[in-house]
Design a protein around this motif. Structure first.
Motif, PDB file in Angstrom:
ATOM      1  N   MET A  83       0.804  -1.222   0.000  1.00 39.27           N
ATOM      2  CA  MET A  83       0.000   0.000   0.000  1.00 39.27           C
ATOM      3  C   MET A  83       0.839   1.275   0.000  1.00 39.27           C
ATOM      4  N   LYS A  84       2.076   1.172   0.428  1.00 39.96           N
ATOM      5  CA  LYS A  84       2.964   2.336   0.390  1.00 39.96           C
ATOM      6  C   LYS A  84       3.225   2.798  -1.045  1.00 39.96           C
ATOM      7  N   HIS A  85       2.978   1.887  -1.990  1.00 41.11           N
ATOM      8  CA  HIS A  85       3.208   2.204  -3.410  1.00 41.11           C
ATOM      9  C   HIS A  85       1.913   2.156  -4.217  1.00 41.11           C
ATOM     10  N   ASN A  86       0.767   2.051  -3.516  1.00 37.36           N
ATOM     11  CA  ASN A  86      -0.523   1.976  -4.200  1.00 37.36           C
ATOM     12  C   ASN A  86      -1.062   3.390  -4.407  1.00 37.36           C
ATOM     13  N   SER A  87      -1.170   3.798  -5.667  1.00 36.03           N
ATOM     14  CA  SER A  87      -1.589   5.173  -5.974  1.00 36.03           C
ATOM     15  C   SER A  87      -3.100   5.357  -5.923  1.00 36.03           C
ATOM     16  N   TYR A  88      -3.851   4.267  -5.793  1.00 35.25           N
ATOM     17  CA  TYR A  88      -5.316   4.360  -5.808  1.00 35.25           C
ATOM     18  C   TYR A  88      -5.869   4.639  -4.398  1.00 35.25           C
ATOM     19  N   VAL A  89      -5.584   3.729  -3.470  1.00 37.13           N
ATOM     20  CA  VAL A  89      -6.144   3.877  -2.113  1.00 37.13           C
ATOM     21  C   VAL A  89      -5.082   3.713  -1.029  1.00 37.13           C
ATOM     22  N   GLY A  90      -3.812   3.750  -1.410  1.00 36.64           N
ATOM     23  CA  GLY A  90      -2.727   3.492  -0.464  1.00 36.64           C
ATOM     24  C   GLY A  90      -2.727   4.422   0.738  1.00 36.64           C
ATOM     25  N   THR A  91      -2.731   5.723   0.494  1.00 36.69           N
ATOM     26  CA  THR A  91      -2.693   6.709   1.586  1.00 36.69           C
ATOM     27  C   THR A  91      -3.923   6.589   2.473  1.00 36.69           C
ATOM     28  N   GLN A  92      -5.068   6.431   1.836  1.00 34.02           N
ATOM     29  CA  GLN A  92      -6.336   6.296   2.566  1.00 34.02           C
ATOM     30  C   GLN A  92      -6.304   5.047   3.468  1.00 34.02           C
ATOM     31  N   TYR A  93      -5.775   3.970   2.922  1.00 34.65           N
ATOM     32  CA  TYR A  93      -5.709   2.711   3.679  1.00 34.65           C
ATOM     33  C   TYR A  93      -4.811   2.859   4.908  1.00 34.65           C
ATOM     34  N   LEU A  94      -3.635   3.431   4.734  1.00 32.34           N
ATOM     35  CA  LEU A  94      -2.697   3.576   5.844  1.00 32.34           C
ATOM     36  C   LEU A  94      -3.274   4.451   6.951  1.00 32.34           C
ATOM     37  N   GLN A  95      -4.061   5.443   6.586  1.00 31.86           N
ATOM     38  CA  GLN A  95      -4.724   6.283   7.584  1.00 31.86           C
ATOM     39  C   GLN A  95      -5.771   5.488   8.368  1.00 31.86           C
ATOM     40  N   GLU A  96      -6.564   4.686   7.635  1.00 31.35           N
ATOM     41  CA  GLU A  96      -7.594   3.863   8.279  1.00 31.35           C
ATOM     42  C   GLU A  96      -6.955   2.817   9.198  1.00 31.35           C
TER      43      GLU A  96
ATOM     44  N   ALA B  78      -4.703  -5.294  -2.166  1.00 30.83           N
ATOM     45  CA  ALA B  78      -6.114  -4.878  -2.186  1.00 30.83           C
ATOM     46  C   ALA B  78      -6.738  -5.367  -3.492  1.00 30.83           C
ATOM     47  N   ILE B  79      -8.036  -5.671  -3.441  1.00 31.08           N
ATOM     48  CA  ILE B  79      -8.709  -6.233  -4.612  1.00 31.08           C
ATOM     49  C   ILE B  79      -9.919  -5.377  -4.964  1.00 31.08           C
ATOM     50  N   PRO B  80     -10.053  -4.966  -6.235  1.00 37.43           N
ATOM     51  CA  PRO B  80     -11.263  -4.235  -6.637  1.00 37.43           C
ATOM     52  C   PRO B  80     -12.501  -5.114  -6.454  1.00 37.43           C
ATOM     53  N   VAL B  81     -13.567  -4.519  -5.942  1.00 41.76           N
ATOM     54  CA  VAL B  81     -14.796  -5.278  -5.696  1.00 41.76           C
ATOM     55  C   VAL B  81     -15.306  -5.954  -6.967  1.00 41.76           C
ATOM     56  N   LYS B  82     -15.140  -5.276  -8.104  1.00 43.91           N
ATOM     57  CA  LYS B  82     -15.657  -5.825  -9.364  1.00 43.91           C
ATOM     58  C   LYS B  82     -14.727  -6.855  -9.998  1.00 43.91           C
ATOM     59  N   LYS B  83     -13.572  -7.081  -9.378  1.00 47.45           N
ATOM     60  CA  LYS B  83     -12.619  -8.032  -9.964  1.00 47.45           C
ATOM     61  C   LYS B  83     -12.170  -9.076  -8.937  1.00 47.45           C
ATOM     62  N   ILE B  84     -13.106  -9.516  -8.118  1.00 52.25           N
ATOM     63  CA  ILE B  84     -12.781 -10.532  -7.113  1.00 52.25           C
ATOM     64  C   ILE B  84     -12.489 -11.858  -7.814  1.00 52.25           C
ATOM     65  N   PRO B  85     -11.331 -12.462  -7.576  1.00 51.38           N
ATOM     66  CA  PRO B  85     -11.006 -13.753  -8.207  1.00 51.38           C
ATOM     67  C   PRO B  85     -11.992 -14.836  -7.787  1.00 51.38           C
TER      68      PRO B  85
ATOM     69  N   LYS C 298     -10.433   7.737  -6.401  1.00 54.08           N
ATOM     70  CA  LYS C 298     -10.904   8.953  -7.057  1.00 54.08           C
ATOM     71  C   LYS C 298     -11.802   8.661  -8.250  1.00 54.08           C
ATOM     72  N   ALA C 299     -11.683   7.474  -8.822  1.00 51.37           N
ATOM     73  CA  ALA C 299     -12.521   7.088  -9.961  1.00 51.37           C
ATOM     74  C   ALA C 299     -13.785   6.358  -9.508  1.00 51.37           C
ATOM     75  N   ASN C 300     -14.093   6.420  -8.198  1.00 47.19           N
ATOM     76  CA  ASN C 300     -15.278   5.769  -7.609  1.00 47.19           C
ATOM     77  C   ASN C 300     -15.242   4.244  -7.711  1.00 47.19           C
ATOM     78  N   ARG C 301     -14.054   3.684  -7.809  1.00 46.38           N
ATOM     79  CA  ARG C 301     -13.916   2.231  -7.795  1.00 46.38           C
ATOM     80  C   ARG C 301     -13.735   1.772  -6.353  1.00 46.38           C
ATOM     81  N   GLU C 302     -14.436   0.695  -5.977  1.00 41.54           N
ATOM     82  CA  GLU C 302     -14.356   0.186  -4.610  1.00 41.54           C
ATOM     83  C   GLU C 302     -13.282  -0.895  -4.507  1.00 41.54           C
ATOM     84  N   TRP C 303     -12.491  -0.826  -3.418  1.00 41.54           N
ATOM     85  CA  TRP C 303     -11.415  -1.772  -3.187  1.00 41.54           C
ATOM     86  C   TRP C 303     -11.631  -2.474  -1.838  1.00 41.54           C
ATOM     87  N   ILE C 304     -11.388  -3.772  -1.827  1.00 38.23           N
ATOM     88  CA  ILE C 304     -11.462  -4.540  -0.574  1.00 38.23           C
ATOM     89  C   ILE C 304     -10.075  -4.544   0.046  1.00 38.23           C
ATOM     90  N   CYS C 305      -9.967  -4.008   1.245  1.00 36.92           N
ATOM     91  CA  CYS C 305      -8.674  -3.908   1.918  1.00 36.92           C
ATOM     92  C   CYS C 305      -8.725  -4.628   3.276  1.00 36.92           C
TER      93      CYS C 305
END
Length: 422
Positions: free
Chosen positions: A265-278, A319-326, A354-361
């Motif tokens: 997550m330290k290198h995740n540009s989508y939700v990395g910062t948000q995740y580390l805060q949570e 982290a896995i996008p909700v719409k792309k769960i294996p 920011k693109a309104n994509r949901e991620w499972i973390c």
């Protein structure tokens, strides 16, 4: 080990003169991989089938009247097997009996949720039998295939759960009331095997204490040793002789930050910062010692669900996008319910980029920890200075001989530096 599952329909078979010849008519059956050469029908005697049927239908009396016992966990009388049994009566009064057979040494209670879910999914199939054209071969085959698919999946899940990891063995201790009572008793200090067996039989009849203690011994949480006893010249009695059980490591399940995911997550540009805060916010307020037993009990359920266990292992690294769960979950698992359950327990967090994509973390990796049982030291000291016979020796707080106390202290010292890796 699971043997197989068989579904019967119970038929009265009444002739024109009113005489009946009750019979269990097999609908479908499925064997496990290790019992393919067996015939389930041959393994079950009519007496065992009727005993189960009688116990189901006799039910129990309550203030509201007789209640049918739909589920039974037990041991067959004539066949060397344990079983999970389910009874169901449809609106047209047709009656069905589903029996899941296990080898005698199996821990059947562990597989109850899988069996329950299988029977729930079979209910719509039994409903179709009321109106189905059973003279049509294709209709009958379709019904049988639906039941067989449910049975095959249940056996598959049971076999998965039969090969437990160390984490899952730790979860076993908090997954049943009997094992939690075991831990509570062992926390009171050394206990003779005889008294331990008696205490457990008060909780549950016909309990297998060796099976009950299995995860404790496999994880090296307890030791067994023999005490020679001390002879009292005044009373002529030998005290403290026999096998004793000693707790050398306590255990609990806690949440810990998923290290691999944190690095990713330290290198995740989508939700990395948000995740580390949570993550920081969550662990800033997390104190596992507040209600350690309740927390362990809650987390144990997740480790012992085969689908959730595999899903959590996947989430530990990314982290896995909700719409792309294996597609790692079984076809019968409902992902929405799995996610809701994990969210409610604060095991995962759904974050939006920011693109309104949901991620499972993953917020919490479930981690077993072992603890030196420091409180036992005072209990050993207190119980050693008591006078023999001063209180009920079958109490958990009964006096112990100096020999037993020394064995307990020696074991605590010699195992202090032992590390149990999970």
């Amino acid at each position: 080990m699971v043997v197989g599952i068989i579904v019967y329909q119970f038929k009265i078979n009444q002739d024109d003169e009113g005489e009946i010849e009750p019979k269990f008519e097999e609908i479908v059956s499925e064997l496990s991989n290790f019992h393919q050469d067996d015939n389930l029908e041959d393994l079950l005697s009519n007496n065992d089938k009727f005993r189960l049927f009688y116990n189901h239908t006799t039910g129990i009396m309550t203030k509201k009247g007789r209640q049918i016992k739909n589920y039974i966990v037990g041991r067959l009388k004539e066949a060397p097997y344990k079983c999970l049994s389910y009874y169901h009566q449809e609106t047209d009064e047709s009656q069905y009996l589903i029996i899941n057979l296990f080898e005698r040494e199996s821990e059947v209670e562990l597989f109850e949720p899988i069996f329950y879910h299988m029977t729930e999914r079979m209910m719509p199939v039994f409903e179709t039998l009321i109106t189905a054209n059973l003279n049509d071969f294709r209709v009958v085959e379709g019904i049988e295939n639906k039941l067989l698919n449910e049975m095959k999946f249940a056996i598959f899940q049971i076999e998965r759960l039969s090969n437990l990891s160390k984490e899952q063995k730790a979860a076993l201790i908090y997954s049943s009331f009997e094992r939690m009572e075991c831990l509570r008793i062992l926390r009171e200090g050394p206990i003779s095997r005889v008294i331990f067996n008696q205490k457990m039989l008060e909780i549950k009849r016909n309990i297998n204490t060796d099976l009950l203690l299995k995860p404790f011994t496999e994880l090296n949480l307890i030791r067994r040793d023999w005490a020679r006893g001390e002879f009292n010249k005044k009373t002529g009695k030998l005290r403290g002789e026999g096998e004793f059980l000693f707790l050398v490591k306590d255990i609990a399940l806690v949440r810990s930050p998923p290290i691999q995911l944190v690095e990713d997550m330290k290198h995740n540009s989508y939700v990395g910062t948000q995740y580390l805060q949570e993550l920081y916010k969550f662990y800033q307020n997390y104190n596992p010692t507040e209600k350690i037993n309740e927390e362990s009990e809650l987390l144990a359920d997740f480790l012992l669900d085969p689908d959730i266990y595999d899903f959590l292992a996947l989430l530990q690294t990314r982290a896995i996008p909700v719409k792309k769960i294996p597609h790692i979950l079984s076809e019968f698992s409902e992902m929405d319910k799995v996610l809701a359950k994990l969210k409610e327990a604060k095991i995962i967090k759904i974050l939006t980029d920011k693109a309104n994509r949901e991620w499972i973390c993953l917020l919490a990796q479930i981690t077993p920890i072992t603890i030196f049982p420091e409180e036992i030291l005072n209990k050993i000291s207190d119980r050693t200075i008591m006078k023999m016979g001063s209180i009920d020796e079958f109490s958990l707080y009964s006096p112990i001989t100096k020999e037993v106390a020394n064995i307990a202290l020696d074991l605590l010292v010699s195992t202090y530096n032992e590390v149990i890796e999970f």
